[in-house]
Design a protein around this motif. Structure first.
Motif, PDB file in Angstrom:
ATOM      1  N   ILE A 123      -3.456  -8.146   4.928  1.00  0.00           N
ATOM      2  CA  ILE A 123      -3.203  -6.771   3.941  1.00  0.00           C
ATOM      3  C   ILE A 123      -4.094  -5.902   4.425  1.00  0.00           C
ATOM      4  CG2 ILE A 123      -3.523  -5.909   1.875  1.00  0.00           C
ATOM      5  CD1 ILE A 123      -1.049  -7.241   1.536  1.00  0.00           C
TER       6      ILE A 123
ATOM      7  N   GLY B 146      -4.147  -2.255   2.033  1.00  0.00           N
ATOM      8  CA  GLY B 146      -3.279  -2.629   0.895  1.00  0.00           C
ATOM      9  C   GLY B 146      -1.494  -2.626   1.276  1.00  0.00           C
ATOM     10  N   LYS B 147      -1.633  -2.697   2.502  1.00  0.00           N
ATOM     11  CA  LYS B 147      -0.066  -2.853   2.998  1.00  0.00           C
ATOM     12  C   LYS B 147       0.052  -4.170   3.737  1.00  0.00           C
ATOM     13  CE  LYS B 147       1.493   1.976   2.612  1.00  0.00           C
ATOM     14  NZ  LYS B 147       1.820   3.044   3.477  1.00  0.00           N
TER      15      LYS B 147
ATOM     16  N   VAL C  18       5.481 -11.809  -0.453  1.00  0.00           N
ATOM     17  CA  VAL C  18       4.793 -12.365  -1.560  1.00  0.00           C
ATOM     18  C   VAL C  18       3.635 -11.415  -1.892  1.00  0.00           C
ATOM     19  CG1 VAL C  18       3.447 -14.411  -2.572  1.00  0.00           C
ATOM     20  CG2 VAL C  18       5.426 -14.724  -1.452  1.00  0.00           C
ATOM     21  N   ALA C  19       2.978 -11.115  -0.607  1.00  0.00           N
ATOM     22  CA  ALA C  19       1.884 -10.646  -0.683  1.00  0.00           C
ATOM     23  C   ALA C  19       1.859  -9.130  -1.094  1.00  0.00           C
ATOM     24  CB  ALA C  19       1.065 -10.445   0.735  1.00  0.00           C
ATOM     25  N   GLN C  20       2.965  -8.235  -0.656  1.00  0.00           N
ATOM     26  CA  GLN C  20       3.286  -6.812  -1.007  1.00  0.00           C
ATOM     27  C   GLN C  20       3.873  -6.786  -2.532  1.00  0.00           C
ATOM     28  OE1 GLN C  20       2.296  -4.639   1.016  1.00  0.00           O
ATOM     29  NE2 GLN C  20       2.632  -3.253  -0.698  1.00  0.00           N
ATOM     30  N   CYS C  21       4.509  -7.814  -2.939  1.00  0.00           N
ATOM     31  CA  CYS C  21       4.957  -7.637  -4.281  1.00  0.00           C
ATOM     32  C   CYS C  21       4.063  -7.809  -5.372  1.00  0.00           C
ATOM     33  CB  CYS C  21       6.026  -8.899  -4.641  1.00  0.00           C
ATOM     34  SG  CYS C  21       6.547  -9.059  -6.376  1.00  0.00           S
ATOM     35  N   LYS C  22       4.216  -6.678  -6.271  1.00  0.00           N
ATOM     36  CA  LYS C  22       3.187  -6.404  -7.329  1.00  0.00           C
ATOM     37  C   LYS C  22       3.245  -7.817  -8.304  1.00  0.00           C
ATOM     38  CE  LYS C  22       2.591  -2.240  -6.294  1.00  0.00           C
ATOM     39  NZ  LYS C  22       1.466  -1.694  -5.496  1.00  0.00           N
TER      40      LYS C  22
ATOM     41  N   LEU D 179      11.424  -4.624  -7.740  1.00  0.00           N
ATOM     42  CA  LEU D 179      10.414  -3.286  -7.328  1.00  0.00           C
ATOM     43  C   LEU D 179      10.800  -3.062  -5.771  1.00  0.00           C
ATOM     44  CD1 LEU D 179       7.006  -4.509  -8.546  1.00  0.00           C
ATOM     45  CD2 LEU D 179       8.621  -2.739  -9.460  1.00  0.00           C
ATOM     46  N   LEU D 180      11.464  -4.154  -4.992  1.00  0.00           N
ATOM     47  CA  LEU D 180      11.624  -3.905  -3.739  1.00  0.00           C
ATOM     48  C   LEU D 180      10.654  -3.760  -2.628  1.00  0.00           C
ATOM     49  CD1 LEU D 180      15.259  -2.067  -3.966  1.00  0.00           C
ATOM     50  CD2 LEU D 180      14.789  -4.517  -4.274  1.00  0.00           C
ATOM     51  N   GLU D 181       9.576  -3.959  -3.135  1.00  0.00           N
ATOM     52  CA  GLU D 181       8.400  -3.815  -2.034  1.00  0.00           C
ATOM     53  C   GLU D 181       8.480  -4.874  -1.063  1.00  0.00           C
ATOM     54  OE1 GLU D 181       6.658  -0.855  -2.756  1.00  0.00           O
ATOM     55  OE2 GLU D 181       4.769  -1.979  -2.365  1.00  0.00           O
TER      56      GLU D 181
ATOM     57  N   GLU E  80      11.185  -5.990   0.700  1.00  0.00           N
ATOM     58  CA  GLU E  80      11.886  -5.638   1.663  1.00  0.00           C
ATOM     59  C   GLU E  80      11.334  -4.450   2.556  1.00  0.00           C
ATOM     60  OE1 GLU E  80      15.984  -4.434   0.728  1.00  0.00           O
ATOM     61  OE2 GLU E  80      15.295  -2.443  -0.103  1.00  0.00           O
ATOM     62  N   ALA E  81      10.415  -3.764   1.962  1.00  0.00           N
ATOM     63  CA  ALA E  81       9.857  -2.593   2.762  1.00  0.00           C
ATOM     64  C   ALA E  81       8.773  -3.397   3.348  1.00  0.00           C
ATOM     65  CB  ALA E  81       9.365  -1.732   1.682  1.00  0.00           C
ATOM     66  N   ALA E  82       8.092  -4.442   3.121  1.00  0.00           N
ATOM     67  CA  ALA E  82       7.002  -4.916   3.673  1.00  0.00           C
ATOM     68  C   ALA E  82       7.545  -5.806   4.847  1.00  0.00           C
ATOM     69  CB  ALA E  82       6.081  -5.652   2.713  1.00  0.00           C
TER      70      ALA E  82
ATOM     71  N   ALA F 190      16.839  -7.208   0.616  1.00  0.00           N
ATOM     72  CA  ALA F 190      16.773  -7.563  -0.870  1.00  0.00           C
ATOM     73  C   ALA F 190      18.106  -7.763  -1.510  1.00  0.00           C
ATOM     74  CB  ALA F 190      15.772  -6.651  -1.924  1.00  0.00           C
TER      75      ALA F 190
ATOM     76  N   ARG G 259      -0.988 -13.834  -9.404  1.00  0.00           N
ATOM     77  CA  ARG G 259      -2.067 -13.125  -8.385  1.00  0.00           C
ATOM     78  C   ARG G 259      -3.230 -12.900  -9.427  1.00  0.00           C
ATOM     79  NH1 ARG G 259       0.422  -8.527  -5.708  1.00  0.00           N
ATOM     80  NH2 ARG G 259       0.926 -10.203  -4.277  1.00  0.00           N
TER      81      ARG G 259
ATOM     82  N   TYR H 103      -5.921  -7.138  -5.183  1.00  0.00           N
ATOM     83  CA  TYR H 103      -6.550  -6.423  -3.915  1.00  0.00           C
ATOM     84  C   TYR H 103      -7.693  -5.552  -4.207  1.00  0.00           C
ATOM     85  CZ  TYR H 103      -2.351  -8.521  -1.555  1.00  0.00           C
ATOM     86  OH  TYR H 103      -1.540  -9.559  -1.244  1.00  0.00           O
TER      87      TYR H 103
ATOM     88  N   LYS I 263      -8.187  -2.736  -2.383  1.00  0.00           N
ATOM     89  CA  LYS I 263      -7.583  -1.564  -2.239  1.00  0.00           C
ATOM     90  C   LYS I 263      -6.017  -1.854  -2.070  1.00  0.00           C
ATOM     91  CE  LYS I 263      -7.508   2.144   1.312  1.00  0.00           C
ATOM     92  NZ  LYS I 263      -8.179   3.074   0.375  1.00  0.00           N
ATOM     93  N   PRO I 264      -5.367  -1.681  -3.407  1.00  0.00           N
ATOM     94  CA  PRO I 264      -3.936  -1.982  -3.436  1.00  0.00           C
ATOM     95  C   PRO I 264      -2.966  -0.512  -2.830  1.00  0.00           C
ATOM     96  CG  PRO I 264      -4.900  -1.790  -5.688  1.00  0.00           C
ATOM     97  CD  PRO I 264      -6.094  -1.367  -4.681  1.00  0.00           C
ATOM     98  N   ALA I 265      -2.077  -0.784  -2.414  1.00  0.00           N
ATOM     99  CA  ALA I 265      -1.137   0.201  -2.201  1.00  0.00           C
ATOM    100  C   ALA I 265       0.175  -0.092  -2.546  1.00  0.00           C
ATOM    101  CB  ALA I 265      -1.166   0.516  -0.602  1.00  0.00           C
TER     102      ALA I 265
ATOM    103  N   ILE J 249       4.396   0.595  -1.433  1.00  0.00           N
ATOM    104  CA  ILE J 249       5.321   1.159  -0.172  1.00  0.00           C
ATOM    105  C   ILE J 249       6.423   1.860  -0.935  1.00  0.00           C
ATOM    106  CG2 ILE J 249       6.555   0.641   1.801  1.00  0.00           C
ATOM    107  CD1 ILE J 249       4.887  -1.962   2.181  1.00  0.00           C
TER     108      ILE J 249
END
Ligand code: FES
Lengths: 246, 222
Positions: free
Chosen positions: A69, A72-73, A166-170, A217-219, A221-223, A230, B86, B90, B92-94, B96
């Motif tokens: 990450i 954050g991305k 998984v990592a990006q999904c809130k 949230l579709l985070e 597919e963006a990541a 999605a 979780r 993080y 520093k979360p972000a 997209i």
């Protein structure tokens, strides 16, 4: 260029871990992100500091081993790009970069930035296969498949199982991964026999591993470095419903 | 069936189905209330008709309460599960591309829960202002028109309603589109339309509902 890096350091799975700040010197803009970490590690070793552990294998953007990450991305700021394909020309001298491991209860940290993604393997074992008798290869045209279906299956199958979704999904949900693996078979005639059991078993395995619940949230597919859509999640939801009421 | 409903996807189906029905109620409720813009007799007659439904009215109320409770409890359950998924966040979360409404469903949802409790105490049970119960039309029925004008004449009450409509708008912005994806209704041809249904419903509900307290405060409705 010189960079300030804030990196998650954790000795082992039981260690509490913390962010540690390092200065990386003489980084070329031509390096990949992982090469930058190689250089940092060399500089750390010279100072007698334990090098930072991170996952990687092909460094060609095809194996799904690299993670990270970055600010954050998942896989850093470039879309449809794995960490190994992210290049340092993205950054400029003096930049500060936060580097953290995938965060999910189902992906425990092994060391520093390396996490255990065995949960994905167990989901695959629960249904990510088709049972066919082996033997000589069948004639290529024996099973006709519509072009659109073949394209869909191929798009789903492009998932490299890295875990960025998984990592990006809130919610740390694994829906995109599981949806891709369900859909790559569900769209092909070869996948029809185990259709119902597959989606049920894979979703059950996903829930057992402690991933979060999708809230669209579709985070993910963006990541996703492979741009897996999605829309496959919608397909899985449909398959799951059909399997559940039958 | 039980395994289906207790799975993560099953719970999402529950959220989607109860959500759709609650959206339909919200729209119906809004259209009914817009009769405030007609002459006072219109909304009073409408209210009286609803009141005279007797057993059917209680059936509808019971159904609504059931949908509401299931939606809230399932939503909270999903939220808590997601928090647990979780344990370490993080440093520093972000984000997209997830929209603000989509990330704040639990906050807008719980705010709406609190608002609906207040709303029922206010205009249904008259607990916040018992004098509402004595507002009567010449025929001896409840004078809903007068009640709304008096109720919204209170600045603070109107502010609460307008704030709640912001929360409702945000909740619908995500929710009224999200259920398509959950129910697997997804077609490349219609995805663009699907995407704007939630925002369109959100804007309509927000504007029409907010117009009522605003019209009272600006003396457009007297
Ligand atoms: S190392 Fe193989 S995809 Fe990045």
């Amino acid at each position: 260029m010189n960079l300030t890096l804030h990196i998650w350091r954790q000795k082992n799975a039981n260690d509490k871990g913390k962010m540690v700040t390092y200065k990386a010197h003489d980084i070329s803009t031509h390096m990949s992100f992982l090469e930058m970490l190689d250089v940092l590690n060399q500089q750390l070793i010279e100072k007698n500091i334990d090098p930072v552990a991170f996952d990687h294998d092909c460094r060609e953007g095809i194996c799904g081993m690299c993670s990270l990450i970055i600010n954050g991305k998942a896989h850093g700021p470039w879309s449809a790009t794995t960490t190994c394909q992210l290049h340092m020309r993205e950054y400029k001298d003096g930049d500060e970069i936060y580097i953290e491991p995938w965060r999910s209860k189902a992906f425990p940290v092994i060391k520093d930035l390396v996490v255990n993604r065995g949960a994905f393997d167990r989901i695959m074992q629960s249904g990510g296969f088709v049972s066919v008798n082996t033997g000589s290869a069948p004639d290529a045209n024996a099973t006709p498949i519509a072009k659109e279906k073949a394209d869909l299956a191929m798009a789903a199958a492009s998932c490299i199982g890295c875990g960025a979704c998984v990592a990006q999904c809130k919610n740390a949900s694994a829906m995109l991964f599981v949806a891709a693996k369900v859909s790559q078979f569900a769209n092909l005639p070869q996948g029809q026999i185990e259709k119902k059991a597959r989606v049920q078993n894979m979703v059950a395995a996903m829930d057992r591993e402690g991933f979060g619940n999708c809230t669209n949230l579709l985070e993910c597919e963006a990541a996703c470095p492979m741009s897996v859509s999605a829309n496959f999640i919608a397909q899985m939801n449909r398959e799951f419903f059909a399997a559940g009421i039958k | 069936m039980f395994a289906f409903l207790t799975s993560s996807i099953g719970k999402k189906y529950i959220m989607a189905v109860t959500g759709i029905l609650l959206v339909l109620f919200t729209l119906g409720h809004m259209v009914g209330n817009l009769q405030i813009y007609l002459k006072p007799e219109a909304i009073n007659k409408y209210a009286h008709t609803l009141q005279s439904l007797g057993g059917l009215l209680w059936l509808i109320r019971g159904g609504l309460l059931f949908l509401f409770v299931v939606h809230v409890i399932t939503g909270i359950t999903l939220y808590l599960g997601n928090q647990g998924a979780r344990p370490i966040d993080y440093v520093k979360p972000a984000t997209i591309k997830a929209t603000l409404p989509s990330r704040t469903m639990i906050i807008t949802g719980l705010s709406l829960f609190a608002f609906i409790v207040y709303h029922i105490m206010h205009f249904t049970l008259h607990l916040t202002d018992p004098s509402f119960s004595f507002l009567a039309t010449p025929e001896g029925h409840m004078d809903v028109h007068r009640m709304l004008v008096t109720g919204f004449g209170n600045m603070l009450a109107s502010a609460v309603y307008i704030a709640a409509m912001i929360a409702l708008g945000m909740h619908l912005y995500h929710g009224a589109t999200s259920w398509f994806q959950t129910l697997g209704i997804n077609n490349v041809k219609y995805n663009c339309t699907i995407k704007i249904i939630g925002p369109v419903i959100a804007v309509i509900v927000f504007l029409f509902n907010t117009s009522i307290p605003v019209s009272v405060l600006t003396k457009f409705i007297k």
